[in-house]
Structures are given as C-alpha cells and as structure tokens.
Design an enzyme around this catalytic site. Structure first.
Site, PDB file in Angstrom:
ATOM      1  N   HIS A  46       2.509   7.022   2.230  1.00  0.00           N
ATOM      2  CA  HIS A  46       1.971   8.330   1.965  1.00  0.00           C
ATOM      3  C   HIS A  46       2.477   9.472   2.785  1.00  0.00           C
ATOM      4  O   HIS A  46       3.400   8.924   4.146  1.00  0.00           O
ATOM      5  CB  HIS A  46       0.669   8.487   1.725  1.00  0.00           C
ATOM      6  CG  HIS A  46      -0.112   8.153   2.786  1.00  0.00           C
ATOM      7  ND1 HIS A  46      -0.259   8.651   4.100  1.00  0.00           N
ATOM      8  CD2 HIS A  46      -0.916   6.831   2.962  1.00  0.00           C
ATOM      9  CE1 HIS A  46      -0.914   7.871   4.815  1.00  0.00           C
ATOM     10  NE2 HIS A  46      -1.470   6.989   4.284  1.00  0.00           N
ATOM     11  N   LYS A  49       0.870  -1.192  -0.024  1.00  0.00           N
ATOM     12  CA  LYS A  49       0.175  -0.062  -0.090  1.00  0.00           C
ATOM     13  C   LYS A  49       1.067   1.112   0.015  1.00  0.00           C
ATOM     14  O   LYS A  49       2.042   1.002   0.396  1.00  0.00           O
ATOM     15  CB  LYS A  49      -0.880  -0.178   1.323  1.00  0.00           C
ATOM     16  CG  LYS A  49      -1.978  -1.017   1.105  1.00  0.00           C
ATOM     17  CD  LYS A  49      -2.878  -0.910   2.545  1.00  0.00           C
ATOM     18  CE  LYS A  49      -4.024  -1.979   2.524  1.00  0.00           C
ATOM     19  NZ  LYS A  49      -4.606  -1.679   3.987  1.00  0.00           N
ATOM     20  N   HIS A  51       2.444   8.690   6.833  1.00  0.00           N
ATOM     21  CA  HIS A  51       3.384   7.852   7.270  1.00  0.00           C
ATOM     22  C   HIS A  51       4.586   8.513   7.529  1.00  0.00           C
ATOM     23  O   HIS A  51       5.351   8.410   8.447  1.00  0.00           O
ATOM     24  CB  HIS A  51       3.487   6.622   6.182  1.00  0.00           C
ATOM     25  CG  HIS A  51       2.657   5.616   6.265  1.00  0.00           C
ATOM     26  ND1 HIS A  51       1.794   5.517   5.105  1.00  0.00           N
ATOM     27  CD2 HIS A  51       1.981   5.009   7.332  1.00  0.00           C
ATOM     28  CE1 HIS A  51       1.004   4.277   5.644  1.00  0.00           C
ATOM     29  NE2 HIS A  51       1.067   4.089   6.703  1.00  0.00           N
TER      30      HIS A  51
HETATM   31  N1  ARG Z   1       0.200   0.163   9.655  1.00  0.00           N
HETATM   32  C1  ARG Z   1      -0.824   1.088  10.323  1.00  0.00           C
HETATM   33  C2  ARG Z   1      -1.280   2.305   9.296  1.00  0.00           C
HETATM   34  O1  ARG Z   1      -0.807   2.352   8.221  1.00  0.00           O
HETATM   35  C3  ARG Z   1      -0.293   1.785  11.428  1.00  0.00           C
HETATM   36  C4  ARG Z   1       0.330   1.185  12.533  1.00  0.00           C
HETATM   37  C5  ARG Z   1       0.471   1.918  13.834  1.00  0.00           C
HETATM   38  N2  ARG Z   1       1.008   1.031  14.998  1.00  0.00           N
HETATM   39  C6  ARG Z   1       0.102   0.156  15.623  1.00  0.00           C
HETATM   40  N3  ARG Z   1       0.947  -0.562  16.534  1.00  0.00           N
HETATM   41  N4  ARG Z   1      -1.111   0.037  15.580  1.00  0.00           N
HETATM   42  O2  ARG Z   1      -2.224   2.828   9.415  1.00  0.00           O
END
Ligand code: ARG
Length: 565
Positions: free
Chosen positions: A129, A126, A132
C-alpha cells in the site's frame, strides 16, 4: 569558493572560545537581502563577553577587517550583517558548478564507511500500500544522498515473506484459488485470497485452525506447504521488481524474514547465555520493565519465532556481514515501539553498535481523506496510484503538447516523479494526505513544477546552441534577483549534508523548490537570448548552473529530470 567558510575564518579571532564549526552553524542566511548575504547573531557571545549583543555587534563591526570577498559589514539589532562582493560571489559560485557539474554538492565525508538501509519491505500476500510506497521512496532517497556523500550503501529489502498469513493464503488457495490468476497478477490475486479468507473465516472459524495448521507445517519443513510458500513469494517478487523498475528503485539484497529462519536458534541461545531470557506463560521474553517498555517477545509457546526475533537476528547478521557504521530502518511510526524494544535488546546483549541502528519513522498516508486499511477493502494499491498518475499526465500532454517526442517516457517520468515528490515534500514524520489535485499541479510546490523549470532551462540552452560557456562577465549577475538564485545554489551542498544528518530528504525537496522559484523570477525579469553577447553569455551561465543543480536535486530524491516536456 565557500564564502561562509571564509567568513567564519575571518570571524574566529574575535570569537573567544568559539570553534570554527560553531561559528559556521551560527551564521545565518537572511531571507531579506537588505539584511545582507550572511548574518551573525551576537546573542551567544553576550554571556562570554558580558556585554549586550548590540554592543558586541557594534564593536565588532568596527574592528573587523574584511577581505575582498566582502564589501561591507553593518550591525543591526545584535546582528552583524555581511554583504558579499557580488561579482566575486557570482563568479565563484558559477565556476564551481561549471567545474563539478553533476558532482556539485557531493563529498567524501562518508568514505570508507558502510550504511545499510532497510526499506520498502512489503509483505507477501498482503497489500503493497501507499505506506510501503513511502518507505520505498524515502529509503531510496536516503540511499542516493548517502552515496553522494561518499558512503557505501547496502540497500536491503526485508520482505515479510514468513508468517501466519501464509497459512491463510494456502487454505484460501486450496479452496478457491487458481494457478493462472496468480501467475498473471500475483500481488492482487494473493491479496484477494487473503481478504476472502477473512470473510469466510468470520462465518466458519474452523478455517483459522486449518490456517494455523498449515503455517506449523511450513515451520516444520513440510514439502507441500513450502512449495506453495516458495511459489507465492517468487511470483510476488517478480511483480514487485516491475514496480521497482517503474520507480527506478533498486536493492542490493532481497533478504526477507525467511532468510533468517536458520539463524535464529543461535541468537536465542545467545540471549539465554547472556541471561536475558525469561519465561512467561510458556513463551520466551526479554523483560524491559525497567525501561518502561512492555517485554520483547522472542519465542511463542509453540516454539515459533516473531517479527522481533527476526529483526534482532538480521541486525547481528548485517553487522557481521557488512560491518555497517549505521543501519537505517524506514517504516511508519506505528512501529516505534517495536524498534525501541529490540534496539534495547541489542544494547542489553552488550553490542556497542546499538547506537548505530536507527529507526527512521514516517507519518501515515491517507488517500483523499480516507485512512488506508490493509485487511479489507479500501485498499489503495501502489500500482493503481502509479499507473493512475501516468495516465493523468498522458492526458495533460495530449492536451497541451501533443507533438512532444517520447511522450510515453515523459509521461512516466512526470507522473511517477509527482508521486515521489509529493511523498517527500514534508517532514517525513508528518501524516500526509495524498490527493491527485495537489500532487499533479504544474504550479505550486510540486514535482512537475520543478521538472518543468528544469526542462525550461534545458530548452533555453538548446535554443542558444552553445555547449560550453567558459567566459562570462559576472558583473552582469550582481542584481538582487540573480543574487537570490546564486545564494540558494551556494547553500545546496550544505542542504545535502543536513538531509543526510537528519535523514530528511524533504530538506532537498524544499530547497529545489526555492531554487526553481528564484530562477523563475530571474527568467521572468531577465530576457536571456538577447542581442548583447556579453549579457547573453552571463545569463546563459546562470541557466546552465540552475539546470545542473535542479537535476542533481531531483536525482537525489529519486526523480527523473526530462529535457523536454
Ligand atoms: N514488513 C514490515 C511491514 O510491512 C516492514 C519491515 C521493516 N523492516 C524491518 N527490518 N522490520 O510493516
């Protein structure tokens, strides 16, 4: 040297029950120098002493016997206004920075304590962006701030490396994919496959079933499915590491969601034993109705686990493995409910450390006014922003300073610094609009402005050709403008601690802008490399400490401070 502490000690005998701490937090630094260097509002005391704040201030102003650190105290409108002995103040502030250099503002308050920081965490296949990017930048700065205050930090990249998107990408790869392209440009290519899948699935819904089938295969340990998944992930991580290197961001662990695949059964069992699980249409949930929240779904009808299940498992793992005193999660605020829900589950599981897990939400990013979407088109890839930034700065250098040595590196430091600084400029919870024009201006409240001020100070010191200034006459630095710079510097250690307490790097961003602005006023009004040796060395001392402090501030934000630009 801490004049504020000194003042608080001198005030305490007259403050009734107020503690030293309370007095410290009550003391203000007036913006207007006519109101003194420190001010103490007497409004809180009005209740205690049953007198008007005015009268209290008047009485105290007469009663207080101040030490040499202060010249006088006045009372104006319920405030006590203190004027420091400027020479003593200038000498103390400068000497302290000279002694501590790059450690100025650091502390041992975190000694013996561990902070886990969960940041960046993009999803494989994915887009990575700008959201992030914010998580990466905020998390990295929190890491540096906490470390500077003595905490041991554990930086974790909780990559989204498990989930139904892999089923989709496997289908897309098998139909339209190309090995070389993935190896060359994994993040973009996988994203293109993901987008193509959605386009094709609109006309051909059977693809969705096929994708679900492949994800089920992954969950059941199918070799072919897992080999593809593994390859997609490792190619992505390779490319991510290049981006992180560009940003100078590092992680102690890459523990993505898949890391918890073999650890969730135990947690589901524990939830069951603690009587927290309920069945709902075949799925397992933790009911949170009495806390006004929708249920936390931990297992789907088909037995598969969810984002929340992996977060609960990861938190328990981290507590057992690192024994954190706090664990921070940096994501945008659209995940507020997700974190509130599973934090509640940890509390219901009776883990006393539920208080130590903290969501650090931040606002969304729009790009030149447009919302950033993840699924289709209009995607601003991080790399595009970063390389675009560097190219832009290169052009400016070619135009303004074509003979600069080390051009490539400087362009990188400034371009990337500008993006980071822009991200950390406002309270993190605010939505920000990323615009090339504002982020890259060399004037105004930007990264390049602070970096430029730092380079200017470095250049003066180089021209002066002296390494250490040990002797200086502080009397020369007692004018209003010098005092303004010095007050900002003396306040810097407090700002760092506030930034840690509030998990708010923007406090540092704003403070170093204040320092840079005050210093540029000083620089404008006070020629530095003058004939008079006494004046020269005092002013150089000022330049030296400003350079130190700006470079520490930039470091804590995750930004480089080039010597020349
Ligand atoms: N991968 C998730 C996203 O892009 C964020 C993860 C954040 N960390 C966690 N422990 N939930 O939205």
């Amino acid at each position: 040297m801490d004049f504020k502490k000194k003042l608080s000690q001198e005030l305490q005998p007259h403050m009734g029950e107020m503690t030293h701490e309370e007095i410290l937090t009550t003391i203000e630094i007036p913006k207007n120098a006519e109101m003194g260097d420190f001010a103490f509002p007497c409004f809180k005391l009005a209740k205690v002493f049953r007198k008007a704040p005015n009268a209290i201030a008047e009485e105290l102003a007469e009663k207080l016997v101040l030490t040499d650190a202060f010249e006088k105290v006045e009372n104006i409108g319920g405030y006590l206004n203190f004027f420091v002995n400027r020479k003593a103040f200038a000498e103390a502030v400068i000497k302290e920075v000279m002694e501590q250099k790059q450690q100025f503002g650091s502390s041992k308050i975190g000694e013996g304590k561990v902070v886990c920081i969960d940041y960046s965490a993009p999803n494989v296949a994915k887009p990575f962006h700008v959201g992030h990017l914010r998580s990466t930048v905020i998390g990295n700065s929190l890491y540096r701030i906490n470390e500077f205050l003595g905490y041991k930090c554990v930086g974790i990249n909780h990559l989204g490396d498990w989930g139904t998107q892999f089923g989709k990408v496997i289908v897309a790869y098998r139909n339209w994919g190309n090995k070389e392209e993935i190896e060359k440009e994994p993040i973009n290519t996988l994203l293109e496959l993901y987008v193509k899948f959605h386009d094709e699935a609109e006309a051909n819904p059977a693809l969705e079933d096929e994708a679900r089938g492949w994800f089920t295969k992954m969950e059941q340990g199918d070799e072919e499915a897992l080999a593809l998944w593994n390859w997609f992930s490792s190619e992505t991580i390779k490319e991510l590491k290049k981006i992180y290197a560009l940003l100078d961001v590092h992680f102690d662990y890459y523990q993505g969601e898949s890391f918890y695949n073999d650890k969730m059964d135990a947690v589901l069992k524990e939830l069951k034993e603690k009587n927290l699980l309920q069945e709902s249409e075949g799925a397992a949930i933790v009911d949170l109705g009495q806390f006004d929240m929708p249920p936390c779904l931990v297992q789907k009808k088909d037995g598969s686990t969810l984002y929340a299940t992996r977060d609960i498992t990861a938190a328990i793992y981290r507590k057992n493995t690192y024994n954190f005193s706090k664990c921070l999660y940096v994501t945008d605020y659209s995940q507020n409910l997700h974190f509130a829900q599973w934090f509640k589950v940890i509390e219901l599981m009776n883990y006393p450390w539920y208080k130590d897990i903290v969501h650090i939400p931040f606002g969304r990013v729009t790009h030149e006014g447009r919302r950033i979407q993840t699924r289709k088109g209009n995607v601003v890839l991080l790399e595009e922003v970063l390389t675009g930034a560097v190219t832009r700065v290169k052009e400016i250098i070619e135009e303004k300073n074509p003979t600069l040595e080390n051009k490539e590196q400087v362009a990188q430091d400034i371009g990337i610094g500008a993006v980071i600084f822009n991200d950390l400029s406002n309270n993190r919870i605010k939505d920000i609009s990323f615009s090339w024009e504002t982020a890259f201006s060399f004037e105004g409240e930007t990264g390049p402005y602070v970096q430029y001020t730092h380079a200017r100070a470095s250049s003066v010191l180089r021209k002066a050709e002296i390494d250490v200034i040990s002797d200086f006459n502080a009397e020369i630095l007692t004018d209003d403008i010098s005092m303004m710079v010095l007050k900002e510097i003396q306040h810097f250690p407090q700002v760092i601690q506030d930034a840690e307490r509030k998990n708010e790097p923007s406090l540092i961003t704003r403070h170093i802008i204040d320092i840079a602005q005050a210093f540029n006023r000083f620089y404008h009004d006070h020629p530095i490399l003058v004939e008079d040796e006494e004046v020269k060395s005092a002013r150089l001392a000022m330049v030296y400490v400003v350079k130190q402090v700006l470079s520490i501030g930039l470091y804590l934000l995750g930004i480089k401070a080039p010597e020349k630009m």
